[in-house]
Enzyme design. Structure first.
Site, PDB file in Angstrom:
ATOM      1  N   SER A  28      86.512-100.644 -40.423  1.00  0.00           N
ATOM      2  CA  SER A  28      86.349 -99.345 -41.060  1.00  0.00           C
ATOM      3  C   SER A  28      87.391 -98.348 -40.562  1.00  0.00           C
ATOM      4  O   SER A  28      87.679 -98.274 -39.363  1.00  0.00           O
ATOM      5  CB  SER A  28      84.946 -98.803 -40.768  1.00  0.00           C
ATOM      6  OG  SER A  28      84.766 -97.524 -41.344  1.00  0.00           O
ATOM      7  N   LYS A  54      85.678 -97.248 -45.385  1.00  0.00           N
ATOM      8  CA  LYS A  54      85.861 -96.063 -44.544  1.00  0.00           C
ATOM      9  C   LYS A  54      84.512 -95.401 -44.242  1.00  0.00           C
ATOM     10  O   LYS A  54      83.614 -95.408 -45.071  1.00  0.00           O
ATOM     11  CB  LYS A  54      86.779 -95.067 -45.257  1.00  0.00           C
ATOM     12  CG  LYS A  54      87.293 -93.964 -44.351  1.00  0.00           C
ATOM     13  CD  LYS A  54      88.251 -93.066 -45.081  1.00  0.00           C
ATOM     14  CE  LYS A  54      88.937 -92.095 -44.139  1.00  0.00           C
ATOM     15  NZ  LYS A  54      88.071 -91.480 -43.149  1.00  0.00           N
ATOM     16  N   ASN A  78      93.135 -92.062 -32.314  1.00  0.00           N
ATOM     17  CA  ASN A  78      92.903 -91.446 -33.616  1.00  0.00           C
ATOM     18  C   ASN A  78      91.745 -90.469 -33.530  1.00  0.00           C
ATOM     19  O   ASN A  78      90.804 -90.658 -32.760  1.00  0.00           O
ATOM     20  CB  ASN A  78      92.647 -92.506 -34.698  1.00  0.00           C
ATOM     21  CG  ASN A  78      91.177 -92.841 -34.850  1.00  0.00           C
ATOM     22  OD1 ASN A  78      90.439 -92.156 -35.543  1.00  0.00           O
ATOM     23  ND2 ASN A  78      90.743 -93.890 -34.161  1.00  0.00           N
ATOM     24  N   GLY A  81      87.957 -87.825 -37.779  1.00  0.00           N
ATOM     25  CA  GLY A  81      86.790 -86.971 -37.992  1.00  0.00           C
ATOM     26  C   GLY A  81      85.992 -87.296 -39.230  1.00  0.00           C
ATOM     27  O   GLY A  81      85.342 -86.429 -39.820  1.00  0.00           O
ATOM     28  N   LEU A  82      86.052 -88.576 -39.648  1.00  0.00           N
ATOM     29  CA  LEU A  82      85.243 -89.050 -40.779  1.00  0.00           C
ATOM     30  C   LEU A  82      85.518 -88.300 -42.086  1.00  0.00           C
ATOM     31  O   LEU A  82      84.597 -87.979 -42.833  1.00  0.00           O
ATOM     32  CB  LEU A  82      83.749 -88.980 -40.445  1.00  0.00           C
ATOM     33  CG  LEU A  82      83.274 -89.884 -39.313  1.00  0.00           C
ATOM     34  CD1 LEU A  82      81.806 -89.615 -38.998  1.00  0.00           C
ATOM     35  CD2 LEU A  82      83.469 -91.344 -39.661  1.00  0.00           C
ATOM     36  N   CYS A 138      80.927 -92.998 -33.019  1.00  0.00           N
ATOM     37  CA  CYS A 138      82.228 -92.410 -33.330  1.00  0.00           C
ATOM     38  C   CYS A 138      82.614 -91.386 -32.263  1.00  0.00           C
ATOM     39  O   CYS A 138      81.918 -90.381 -32.088  1.00  0.00           O
ATOM     40  CB  CYS A 138      82.206 -91.745 -34.701  1.00  0.00           C
ATOM     41  SG  CYS A 138      83.830 -91.194 -35.249  1.00  0.00           S
ATOM     42  N   ASN A 200      83.262-100.193 -30.697  1.00  0.00           N
ATOM     43  CA  ASN A 200      84.039 -99.118 -31.302  1.00  0.00           C
ATOM     44  C   ASN A 200      85.132 -98.713 -30.304  1.00  0.00           C
ATOM     45  O   ASN A 200      85.266 -99.293 -29.236  1.00  0.00           O
ATOM     46  CB  ASN A 200      83.128 -97.921 -31.627  1.00  0.00           C
ATOM     47  CG  ASN A 200      83.659 -97.082 -32.774  1.00  0.00           C
ATOM     48  OD1 ASN A 200      84.868 -97.016 -32.996  1.00  0.00           O
ATOM     49  ND2 ASN A 200      82.770 -96.431 -33.495  1.00  0.00           N
ATOM     50  N   GLY A 254      88.561-105.195 -31.003  1.00  0.00           N
ATOM     51  CA  GLY A 254      89.201-104.412 -29.951  1.00  0.00           C
ATOM     52  C   GLY A 254      90.533-105.015 -29.559  1.00  0.00           C
ATOM     53  O   GLY A 254      90.610-105.841 -28.652  1.00  0.00           O
ATOM     54  N   GLY A 276      91.943-104.281 -36.880  1.00  0.00           N
ATOM     55  CA  GLY A 276      92.070-102.859 -37.171  1.00  0.00           C
ATOM     56  C   GLY A 276      93.463-102.321 -36.965  1.00  0.00           C
ATOM     57  O   GLY A 276      94.289-102.307 -37.877  1.00  0.00           O
TER      58      GLY A 276
END
Length: 317
Positions: A28, A54, A78, A81-82, A138, A200, A254, A276
């Site tokens: 994502s 996303k 990064n 901020g969604l 997040c 994450n 990761g 990712g």
């Protein structure tokens, strides 16, 4: 060169009852809403077993102030901020444009309150999405975000309310920024998680020494890329030991940039692996990783990628 389709059969993976053509999952925030990379010559959604869309919130978000991305040694910070158009726009306008015959699509949902998570799960339950990933970790959103993932009781509460609102496979994305990730994983499993995504990004920051100010607009962000791989690998193995007795699969992620990286995560206990940051500088990295996985299975005379999951042996053997 794309692997022969007959060779690729050895990469087929069952994940929560969903058939993946390969154990690779595009993470994502790295492929937008599944359409961006289709413009790149040579890229195919079929090279991934699934694509995580996303991060989506109940209402539209503009995201954080720029700068939002900063390269670091062997990694990337990064702080997006969604930014997203909101759940309704994703369901009504974006999902109808996706080709569900090519790969599996997983919604990634994030809320600022427990109630928002429940509303989101309810919305996406009535959609063609294949599975739902709940983002409780997040690190670059002030409201909610990593606060949910670092509080075991809150994590369980989010899983419980989402479980009541959907029958779709529920994947919980765990934060590495906590004291005991295995304990949190156990609580999420007891609350109804079908799978876990580990991990994450790690919280980090960068500073401009001339101005003495943060280089990211939000001050801090999430660190990803090869720099975090050893830590992420350990987290996967720690969670696997908790998840294995319950038959709960893991998406390990990761810093994976090669077939060897992917194999390490699977040997440590991941049933699927997330790609990712590598996509930003090598959009066709999945082709190369799939080729490497097929070659490994051939060389070791293993007839299926699932046979290496959780096969880590003790050093003294």
């Amino acid at each position: 060169m794309t692997p022969d389709p007959h060779d690729r059969r050895s990469l087929r993976t069952d994940f929560c009852g969903l058939a993946f053509d390969t154990p690779l999952v595009l993470l994502s925030g790295c492929v937008g809403f599944g359409e961006e990379y289709t413009r790149i010559e040579g890229f195919s959604n079929r090279d991934a077993g699934a694509i995580c869309l996303k991060g989506t919130t109940l209402h539209p978000r503009l995201g954080n102030d720029p700068p939002r991305v900063r390269e670091t040694p062997s990694g990337m910070l990064n702080s997006i901020g969604l930014q997203n158009p909101g759940a309704r726009a994703v369901i009504d306008e974006i999902l109808p444009r996706l080709d569900f015959s090519e790969t599996r699509f997983i919604a990634n949902l994030s809320g600022s309150t427990v109630e928002e998570y429940a509303d989101l799960a309810r919305c996406f339950d009535d959609s063609p999405i294949d599975a739902i990933e709940i983002n409780i970790s997040c690190p670059n959103v002030r409201a909610g975000g990593v606060a949910f993932g670092n509080d075991p009781e809150m994590s369980q509460r989010v899983v419980e309310v989402c479980r009541k609102e959907t029958s779709k496979p529920l994947i919980i994305k765990l934060s590495p920024n906590q004291t005991d990730i295995a304990s949190n994983a156990r609580g999420c499993i007891e609350a109804g998680a079908d799978a876990l995504a580990v991990v994450n990004t790690f919280m980090g920051m960068a500073i401009d020494v001339e101005s003495r100010k943060p280089l990211l607009g939000a001050g801090q962000g999430g660190l990803s890329g090869p720099a975090i791989k050893p830590m992420a690998l350990l987290k996967v193995h720690q969670v696997y030991r908790v998840a294995k007795p319950h038959g709960i699969p893991i998406i390990g992620q990761g810093g994976i940039v090669s077939a060897e990286d992917a194999l390490e995560f699977m040997i440590a206990g991941a049933s699927a692996v997330g790609i990712g940051t590598a996509l930003f500088y090598d959009p066709l990295v999945c082709v190369r990783i799939n080729e490497g996985l097929v070659d490994y299975l051939k060389r070791h005379r293993i007839d299926g990628i699932d046979r290496i999951v959780g096969t880590l042996e003790s050093k003294d053997r």
